[in-house]
Design an enzyme around this catalytic site. Sequence first.
Site, mmCIF file in Angstrom:
data_model
loop_
_atom_site.group_PDB
_atom_site.id
_atom_site.type_symbol
_atom_site.label_atom_id
_atom_site.label_comp_id
_atom_site.label_asym_id
_atom_site.label_seq_id
_atom_site.Cartn_x
_atom_site.Cartn_y
_atom_site.Cartn_z
ATOM 1 N N ARG A 161 0.840 -1.200 0.000
ATOM 2 C CA ARG A 161 0.000 0.000 0.000
ATOM 3 C C ARG A 161 0.875 1.251 0.000
ATOM 4 O O ARG A 161 1.572 1.520 0.975
ATOM 5 C CB ARG A 161 -0.896 0.033 1.250
ATOM 6 C CG ARG A 161 -1.763 -1.202 1.457
ATOM 7 C CD ARG A 161 -3.101 -1.119 0.763
ATOM 8 N NE ARG A 161 -3.744 -2.442 0.722
ATOM 9 C CZ ARG A 161 -4.618 -2.888 1.622
ATOM 10 N NH1 ARG A 161 -4.966 -2.111 2.631
ATOM 11 N NH2 ARG A 161 -5.156 -4.092 1.504
ATOM 12 N N GLU A 163 0.484 4.148 0.727
ATOM 13 C CA GLU A 163 -0.299 5.112 1.480
ATOM 14 C C GLU A 163 0.664 5.981 2.276
ATOM 15 O O GLU A 163 1.469 5.456 3.044
ATOM 16 C CB GLU A 163 -1.200 4.327 2.444
ATOM 17 C CG GLU A 163 -2.496 4.985 2.792
ATOM 18 C CD GLU A 163 -3.372 4.047 3.630
ATOM 19 O OE1 GLU A 163 -4.142 4.558 4.440
ATOM 20 O OE2 GLU A 163 -3.258 2.811 3.476
ATOM 21 N N ARG A 169 -0.195 2.589 13.181
ATOM 22 C CA ARG A 169 -0.880 1.378 12.753
ATOM 23 C C ARG A 169 -0.882 1.139 11.244
ATOM 24 O O ARG A 169 -1.595 0.289 10.755
ATOM 25 C CB ARG A 169 -2.320 1.364 13.289
ATOM 26 C CG ARG A 169 -3.165 2.549 12.838
ATOM 27 C CD ARG A 169 -4.538 2.477 13.486
ATOM 28 N NE ARG A 169 -5.547 3.072 12.623
ATOM 29 C CZ ARG A 169 -6.781 2.612 12.502
ATOM 30 N NH1 ARG A 169 -7.160 1.533 13.137
ATOM 31 N NH2 ARG A 169 -7.640 3.214 11.710
ATOM 32 N N HIS A 170 -0.083 1.920 10.501
ATOM 33 C CA HIS A 170 0.009 1.706 9.056
ATOM 34 C C HIS A 170 1.396 1.250 8.649
ATOM 35 O O HIS A 170 2.391 1.736 9.159
ATOM 36 C CB HIS A 170 -0.308 3.007 8.306
ATOM 37 C CG HIS A 170 -1.757 3.339 8.289
ATOM 38 N ND1 HIS A 170 -2.334 4.135 9.242
ATOM 39 C CD2 HIS A 170 -2.756 2.957 7.449
ATOM 40 C CE1 HIS A 170 -3.640 4.252 8.982
ATOM 41 N NE2 HIS A 170 -3.925 3.539 7.912
ATOM 42 N N GLU A 316 -9.848 -1.716 13.293
ATOM 43 C CA GLU A 316 -10.088 -2.598 12.165
ATOM 44 C C GLU A 316 -8.875 -3.501 11.944
ATOM 45 O O GLU A 316 -7.761 -3.021 11.813
ATOM 46 C CB GLU A 316 -10.325 -1.729 10.919
ATOM 47 C CG GLU A 316 -10.722 -2.480 9.682
ATOM 48 C CD GLU A 316 -9.858 -2.121 8.492
ATOM 49 O OE1 GLU A 316 -9.693 -0.939 8.187
ATOM 50 O OE2 GLU A 316 -9.321 -3.073 7.878
ATOM 51 N N SER A 319 -11.235 -6.373 6.448
ATOM 52 C CA SER A 319 -12.603 -6.223 5.989
ATOM 53 C C SER A 319 -12.902 -7.283 4.946
ATOM 54 O O SER A 319 -12.000 -7.858 4.343
ATOM 55 C CB SER A 319 -12.862 -4.819 5.447
ATOM 56 O OG SER A 319 -11.908 -4.488 4.493
ATOM 57 N N ARG A 367 -1.442 -6.120 12.313
ATOM 58 C CA ARG A 367 -2.479 -5.473 13.119
ATOM 59 C C ARG A 367 -2.982 -6.427 14.209
ATOM 60 O O ARG A 367 -3.182 -6.031 15.350
ATOM 61 C CB ARG A 367 -3.684 -5.094 12.252
ATOM 62 C CG ARG A 367 -3.512 -3.843 11.448
ATOM 63 C CD ARG A 367 -4.084 -2.631 12.182
ATOM 64 N NE ARG A 367 -3.863 -1.448 11.361
ATOM 65 C CZ ARG A 367 -4.793 -0.890 10.591
ATOM 66 N NH1 ARG A 367 -6.013 -1.396 10.565
ATOM 67 N NH2 ARG A 367 -4.517 0.163 9.864
#
Lengths: 393, 393
Positions: A161, A163, A169-170, A316, A319, A367
Amino acid sequence: MSGVLVEANVSGCTQKNVELQIRQVYAVTLAAPQLPFLMADAQRSEEEIAASKDSKRPLVRVLPDLRLDNRWLDLRVPAHNAILRIQAVMCQLFRESLAKRGFIEIHSPKLISGESEGGAEVFRVDYFGSNASLAQSPQLYKQMAMSADIPGVFEVGPVFRAENSNTARHLCEFTGLDLEMPIAWHYKEVIQVVHETLADIFQCVEEKHAEELSIIRQMYPSEAPKLPAGTESPCVLNWDEAMELLTSNGTQREDVMADLSTEEEKLLGRLVRERYGVDLFFLDKYPSSVRPFYTMPSEEQPEFSNSYDVIFHGQEIGSGAQRCHDADLLEERCAELGVPTGPLASYIESFRHGVPPHGGVGLGLERIVQLYLGLDNIRKAVMFTRDPTRLSP
Amino acid sequence: MSGVLVEANVSGCTQKNVELQIRQVYAVTLAAPQLPFLMADAQRSEEEIAASKDSKRPLVRVLPDLRLDNRWLDLRVPAHNAILRIQAVMCQLFRESLAKRGFIEIHSPKLISGESEGGAEVFRVDYFGSNASLAQSPQLYKQMAMSADIPGVFEVGPVFRAENSNTARHLCEFTGLDLEMPIAWHYKEVIQVVHETLADIFQCVEEKHAEELSIIRQMYPSEAPKLPAGTESPCVLNWDEAMELLTSNGTQREDVMADLSTEEEKLLGRLVRERYGVDLFFLDKYPSSVRPFYTMPSEEQPEFSNSYDVIFHGQEIGSGAQRCHDADLLEERCAELGVPTGPLASYIESFRHGVPPHGGVGLGLERIVQLYLGLDNIRKAVMFTRDPTRLSP
């Protein structure tokens, strides 16, 4: 090393009546006389450091970046070494739990053409002069496996990712725990399998890895997570129930269909724990507008979808959803959301060759490890960190 | 679907005295009336097709690219579906065999800075404006784990090679089976573990997965591989013994220190099978000049190295070595070979903090599957192919 075994009277040891008197030591390999930090400093808990603050000799705190720059040393800290072992154990339990249900392990390609799943958060690769990108998940491939007459698949592999999030938490590269399965009657079957798999992992970790957990919990206090009584039935909240819970707590949401913020997610986690006594639940029936194009809309209320987040300790961890297995509906969804179907041609085509209704989930290993062990930073749950500012070691 | 169970007299079925008379069928999901190819055509063996060549109606051959373009359909062919299951089983056996020896599973980063392992055969990635590349192996990271006080590590994960080779045995992305372990006395300990792991996998596949094997062998005939008697002891040939064997067969090698060609490797495989009766052996003591910078030179004869290829059915399935754990020696080797040490700074530094002598191996999962099952092309041993001309599906 050679020595002589002699009778002795040793205190502070399990072996009290003999000792080994060393005569010769050979150095097979040498370490530099001064290391970047001392093990004694690196393995103290925050509690110990805080308690020494006002003493004459306050204890040293080894800073996070120095640890990450020398991660091999940081992994010698017994708690950190044990975290890596628990991470490995969780992977193995994930696979075992699904293999016993007849699922098959796959290895889907990480190099994919174009930006199949779309979005800006993609790493681009030059592939012999063509544009490729790194898979943001095994989504498209695990779904194509459903068209290949396979009774359920799982994958444990890297997920990428791009991001630009510098948070606790990333990560830009993490290990995905993915599964996909045919649905016989209702997508709740998928939620059931995901719940049972996580419950299997959590129970087995507590029961069979008490030693590692105890080492970790000396440095990072945490408790075994609370699961629903009996552990067989997942705790599932629909979107509207969650909104009610938040509202009853005085939270005002301007747009009730907007995705949850991190803070709202954490608050919801606390409220669910208070009301239902669990640390793990499924937030189901997400608004379709905040879910990806491949999500199956709910038949009765298409503004909601057959999709859910898995929430653990108020955050989270993954998902999932029932997927859109109807090629025409999928093309419609892409058109609505402005997703170009060119790079998706094979994926969509696979659904025209006959595929059962199916669903799955994508979980983040690090996570789960972080939240399970109450670690303040996800970087403690991964062997080597990849974030927007760190590509080495 | 609903129906009525009635008494009957059925031939050609295991269940002979009852049958289900269908009353209603519901289509949950539809397939297009015409698929890209017929299952009946796709599941024939080459033998059947060849036998029909001169008949009035020669059988159709489904061409490889059409299969790969519709790989989900190709995977419905029972033999191909079973190959995927055997692949999954082999991964699981690899992990189990090492876990029972105390090895720990790791997930090393696939995004690495610069081109750490060097070479032109690297995929380049833009990492938030920095130059990154995709790992050609977990080499550097599994070695750094040795500095982290871990009793042995393994990894099952993707490996990326931007090699412009369009052959029946090369892939640009494949699944690596890697291990690394400390050495107590001699690097032959590593060869022993690699041999035992492979022998474990092969024996268990034959014993416990006879059904899948029998489905595959109807379409692709193959036999269980021959391992050394007792299976505990590896068959190890030193480089000079291999050269002798080739020479005694009349092979002239211009440069005795040059790497083996594919043809020489296959010939050597045949000669070893004739002389020693085995399909799996280690070609040890490779010339240092054809091995990577991190390979430990042999102490007695530095022109040779403590490194080996694993050869199975006359083809390389992986290579391994004792590594250079001495930081100064490593820097010397880099200088000799012109390998820039800048991107390797952390890796080299880790060896200055104390690390045991260590070694390991990197195996290619799809190669093992291909050669084990006698498949003519590695593309049959991977779920979705990545080669210089194929990036989709």
